[in-house]
Write an enzyme that holds these catalytic residues in place. Structure first.
Site, PDB file in Angstrom:
ATOM      1  N   LYS A  35       0.848  -1.198   0.000  1.00 12.62           N
ATOM      2  CA  LYS A  35       0.000   0.000   0.000  1.00 12.62           C
ATOM      3  C   LYS A  35       0.874   1.235   0.000  1.00 12.62           C
ATOM      4  O   LYS A  35       1.802   1.364   0.801  1.00 12.62           O
ATOM      5  CB  LYS A  35      -0.914   0.039   1.224  1.00 12.62           C
ATOM      6  CG  LYS A  35      -1.807   1.289   1.272  1.00 12.62           C
ATOM      7  CD  LYS A  35      -2.703   1.299   2.503  1.00 12.62           C
ATOM      8  CE  LYS A  35      -2.002   1.836   3.741  1.00 12.62           C
ATOM      9  NZ  LYS A  35      -1.779   3.315   3.680  1.00 12.62           N
ATOM     10  N   ASP A  61      -3.812   4.220  -1.881  1.00 13.33           N
ATOM     11  CA  ASP A  61      -4.721   4.671  -0.824  1.00 13.33           C
ATOM     12  C   ASP A  61      -4.623   6.187  -0.665  1.00 13.33           C
ATOM     13  O   ASP A  61      -3.939   6.690   0.232  1.00 13.33           O
ATOM     14  CB  ASP A  61      -4.355   3.960   0.481  1.00 13.33           C
ATOM     15  CG  ASP A  61      -5.301   4.301   1.623  1.00 13.33           C
ATOM     16  OD1 ASP A  61      -6.467   4.659   1.343  1.00 13.33           O
ATOM     17  OD2 ASP A  61      -4.876   4.197   2.788  1.00 13.33           O
ATOM     18  N   LYS A  63      -7.568   8.180  -0.677  1.00 12.73           N
ATOM     19  CA  LYS A  63      -8.791   8.622  -0.001  1.00 12.73           C
ATOM     20  C   LYS A  63      -9.358   9.911  -0.606  1.00 12.73           C
ATOM     21  O   LYS A  63      -9.558  10.913   0.076  1.00 12.73           O
ATOM     22  CB  LYS A  63      -8.534   8.817   1.504  1.00 12.73           C
ATOM     23  CG  LYS A  63      -8.092   7.555   2.234  1.00 12.73           C
ATOM     24  CD  LYS A  63      -7.916   7.831   3.724  1.00 12.73           C
ATOM     25  CE  LYS A  63      -7.512   6.577   4.484  1.00 12.73           C
ATOM     26  NZ  LYS A  63      -6.112   6.185   4.197  1.00 12.73           N
ATOM     27  N   ASP A  66     -13.973  14.934  -2.738  1.00 12.54           N
ATOM     28  CA  ASP A  66     -14.164  16.248  -3.346  1.00 12.54           C
ATOM     29  C   ASP A  66     -15.505  16.207  -4.069  1.00 12.54           C
ATOM     30  O   ASP A  66     -16.270  15.246  -3.929  1.00 12.54           O
ATOM     31  CB  ASP A  66     -13.005  16.552  -4.306  1.00 12.54           C
ATOM     32  CG  ASP A  66     -12.692  18.044  -4.385  1.00 12.54           C
ATOM     33  OD1 ASP A  66     -13.642  18.845  -4.590  1.00 12.54           O
ATOM     34  OD2 ASP A  66     -11.513  18.424  -4.247  1.00 12.54           O
ATOM     35  N   THR A 124      -9.746   4.496  11.403  1.00 11.90           N
ATOM     36  CA  THR A 124      -9.479   3.696  12.600  1.00 11.90           C
ATOM     37  C   THR A 124      -8.817   4.510  13.704  1.00 11.90           C
ATOM     38  O   THR A 124      -8.662   4.018  14.822  1.00 11.90           O
ATOM     39  CB  THR A 124      -8.595   2.479  12.272  1.00 11.90           C
ATOM     40  OG1 THR A 124      -7.408   2.917  11.616  1.00 11.90           O
ATOM     41  CG2 THR A 124      -9.354   1.500  11.386  1.00 11.90           C
ATOM     42  N   ARG A 215       3.585  -0.308  10.477  1.00 13.27           N
ATOM     43  CA  ARG A 215       4.765  -0.233  11.333  1.00 13.27           C
ATOM     44  C   ARG A 215       5.179  -1.553  11.981  1.00 13.27           C
ATOM     45  O   ARG A 215       6.386  -1.804  12.109  1.00 13.27           O
ATOM     46  CB  ARG A 215       4.545   0.855  12.394  1.00 13.27           C
ATOM     47  CG  ARG A 215       4.721   2.249  11.815  1.00 13.27           C
ATOM     48  CD  ARG A 215       4.155   3.345  12.702  1.00 13.27           C
ATOM     49  NE  ARG A 215       2.694   3.432  12.592  1.00 13.27           N
ATOM     50  CZ  ARG A 215       1.990   4.459  13.032  1.00 13.27           C
ATOM     51  NH1 ARG A 215       2.593   5.489  13.620  1.00 13.27           N
ATOM     52  NH2 ARG A 215       0.677   4.472  12.890  1.00 13.27           N
TER      53      ARG A 215
END
Length: 239
Positions: A35, A61, A63, A66, A124, A215
């Site tokens: 990603k 990704d 997002k 608009d 999240t 991570r």
């Protein structure tokens, strides 16, 4: 137990092309996709995104959120990168989602290589208090289900959601929508800025099609070994 193998996406969240390339090389064959998001794309540009996506399946990704025409035009401009998943915000509403789907259908002439369009429901990093602070008085679960139903009806192929909403979304929407789950933390991992998290096994058993792990993989001493440990956990959950 899940009857379908939940697949693993590694989030390469960095502004460094060299670092992302190193991670991608280390993780080749260990993860099902990579990603790339806002940080990498803004820092390194679309040519860098294209280069990393040439060797592994790419989840782009960004997002987008608009007015409908701008989102549709943006997705047409991103189509040459040929991601297999891409994201917009469900809060953009049904017209924006429908126009986004139509733009992808047009760009790929309705063919099998069309990226699957994912609608982001509730980030999240947000919880009930966070939602209240922006004027949404529903619980995260209620808001996710509401947005999820609207997004799928408008043309999204799937949703990005917390693992905590998986069971409710499957009950509401069935097995067809792709459910992609960030905020996954293997046992012993730091939560960082995530608030609604689960382990890989929990997410798989709840019905995730894909989990996204950043991570805990990329900052591990051995990213390939960390990814393999998660794959082993997912494999065990599918049996």
């Amino acid at each position: 137990m899940s009857s379908t193998r939940t697949r693993l996406i590694a989030a390469l969240d960095t502004a460094s092309y060299e670092e992302a390339t190193q991670w991608a090389t280390q993780l080749e064959g260990k993860v099902d996709a990579i990603k790339l998001g806002l940080e990498f794309t803004y820092a390194c540009g679309l040519d860098a995104v294209r280069a990393l996506g040439e060797h592994q399946k790419l989840f782009l990704d960004l997002k987008l959120h608009d007015i409908p025409n701008t989102v549709a035009s943006g997705l047409k401009a991103l189509a040459p990168l040929r991601p297999f998943l891409t994201t917009i915000h469900a809060l953009g509403g049904p017209e924006m989602i429908a126009r986004a789907r139509a733009a992808l259908e047009e760009s790929f002439e309705g063919g099998p290589d069309r990226p699957k369009l994912l609608a982001v429901t509730v980030l999240t990093s947000m919880n009930e208090q966070s939602l209240a602070e922006v004027g949404i008085n529903d619980t995260p679960l209620d808001e996710v289900v509401r947005l999820g139903k609207m997004a799928i009806q408008a043309g999204a192929d799937g949703l990005v959601c917390s693992a905590h909403e998986l069971v409710a979304l499957r009950d509401a929407l069935g097995n067809k929508p792709e459910l992609i789950v960030p905020g996954i933390r293997p046992a012993g991992s730091a939560l960082d800025d995530q608030k609604r998290v689960m382990s890989p096994t929990q997410a798989a058993e709840a019905g995730a099609d894909w989990i996204v792990v950043g991570r805990p993989i990329t900052r591990a001493d051995d990213p390939a070994a960390a990814a393999q440990a998660i794959q082993d956990e997912l494999q065990a959950a599918s049996q």
